[in-house]
Write a protein that holds these residues in place. Structure first.
Motif, PDB file in Angstrom:
ATOM      1  N   SER A  55       0.967  -1.006  -0.131  1.00  0.00           N
ATOM      2  CA  SER A  55      -0.051  -0.149  -0.238  1.00  0.00           C
ATOM      3  C   SER A  55       0.979   1.088  -0.008  1.00  0.00           C
ATOM      4  N   ILE A  56       0.534   2.331  -0.405  1.00  0.00           N
ATOM      5  CA  ILE A  56       1.133   3.642  -0.601  1.00  0.00           C
ATOM      6  C   ILE A  56       1.345   4.143   0.814  1.00  0.00           C
ATOM      7  N   TYR A 115      -5.277  14.118   1.314  1.00  0.00           N
ATOM      8  CA  TYR A 115      -4.127  15.155   0.874  1.00  0.00           C
ATOM      9  C   TYR A 115      -3.851  16.067   2.112  1.00  0.00           C
ATOM     10  N   TYR A 116      -4.854  16.490   2.267  1.00  0.00           N
ATOM     11  CA  TYR A 116      -4.823  17.603   3.566  1.00  0.00           C
ATOM     12  C   TYR A 116      -4.305  16.979   4.732  1.00  0.00           C
ATOM     13  N   GLY A 167       5.401  15.998   0.482  1.00  0.00           N
ATOM     14  CA  GLY A 167       5.619  14.557   0.619  1.00  0.00           C
ATOM     15  C   GLY A 167       4.920  13.803  -0.303  1.00  0.00           C
ATOM     16  N   LYS A 168       5.468  12.548  -0.472  1.00  0.00           N
ATOM     17  CA  LYS A 168       5.249  11.369  -1.331  1.00  0.00           C
ATOM     18  C   LYS A 168       3.914  11.153  -1.067  1.00  0.00           C
ATOM     19  N   TRP A 198      -1.944  11.115  -3.286  1.00  0.00           N
ATOM     20  CA  TRP A 198      -3.681  11.437  -2.666  1.00  0.00           C
ATOM     21  C   TRP A 198      -4.054  12.492  -3.803  1.00  0.00           C
ATOM     22  N   LYS A 199      -3.012  13.572  -3.745  1.00  0.00           N
ATOM     23  CA  LYS A 199      -3.585  14.616  -4.875  1.00  0.00           C
ATOM     24  C   LYS A 199      -3.524  14.100  -6.346  1.00  0.00           C
ATOM     25  N   SER A 200      -2.746  13.029  -6.698  1.00  0.00           N
ATOM     26  CA  SER A 200      -2.742  12.749  -8.013  1.00  0.00           C
ATOM     27  C   SER A 200      -3.965  11.849  -8.408  1.00  0.00           C
ATOM     28  N   MET A 201      -4.408  11.220  -7.417  1.00  0.00           N
ATOM     29  CA  MET A 201      -5.624  10.541  -7.289  1.00  0.00           C
ATOM     30  C   MET A 201      -6.854  11.450  -7.325  1.00  0.00           C
ATOM     31  N   ALA A 202      -6.962  12.370  -6.429  1.00  0.00           N
ATOM     32  CA  ALA A 202      -8.012  13.390  -6.574  1.00  0.00           C
ATOM     33  C   ALA A 202      -8.317  14.036  -8.002  1.00  0.00           C
TER      34      ALA A 202
END
Length: 166
Positions: free
Chosen positions: A50-51, A113-114, A120-121, A126-130
């Motif tokens: 998992s990430i 993300y928040y 950080g990684k 999470w941002k890329s998934m959003a």
């Protein structure tokens, strides 16, 4: 005892043996598939981590593992199923694949993300998934054909049959 009586007795023993073997197969397969969650692997192949780094993507609530159950057990076939109305994600995790990001998922990804501190990684993940339209779910197989499972079933059935004739 007549020959006819003897043949009837053999027929009864055969039917009982087949029913018992079906039960052994169902029990063994269910235990093996649930064991995938403890080992975080299937048939000797580990799951993709998992990430989050914990490697516990599929075991957080236990709902998926607990949904694994025999749905049909006869002398002709044994079916083990996973998922239910509360566990609609069973198939995608077992097989892997691509899913469309829903508004609810997007909201969750932004919240994560928040929570990750926006740096950080993990936060970037999470941002890329959003921001994505679709995301790839890696295969984390926990059910299916397995050499380990077939070997285990063979041992248990052989032991059962030997015990019946001792």
């Amino acid at each position: 005892m007549t020959l006819e009586d003897f043949l009837k007795k053999l027929d009864t023993i055969q039917k009982e043996l087949l029913e018992d073997v079906a039960d052994i197969i169902a029990e063994t397969a269910t235990e093996y598939f649930k064991g995938s969650f403890r080992h975080k692997a299937f048939d000797g192949v580990g799951w993709k981590r998992s990430i989050k780094g914990s490697g516990s993507t599929l075991v957080q609530s236990g709902n998926l593992m607990n949904s694994i159950r025999p749905t049909e057990v006869t002398t002709q076939k044994v079916i083990i199923s996973a998922g239910n109305e509360h566990v609609g994600y069973a198939k995608i995790h077992n097989e892997g694949g691509e899913v469309e990001v829903t508004p609810r998922m997007r909201k969750f990804f932004w919240a994560m993300y928040y929570k990750a501190g926006k740096h950080g990684k993990v936060a970037e993940h999470w941002k890329s998934m959003a921001l994505a339209k679709k995301i790839q779910i890696p295969q984390r197989q926990y059910m299916g054909d397995s050499g380990e499972l077939f070997d285990l079933m063979d041992k248990r059935i052989t032991q059962y049959i030997q015990n019946q004739f001792q």
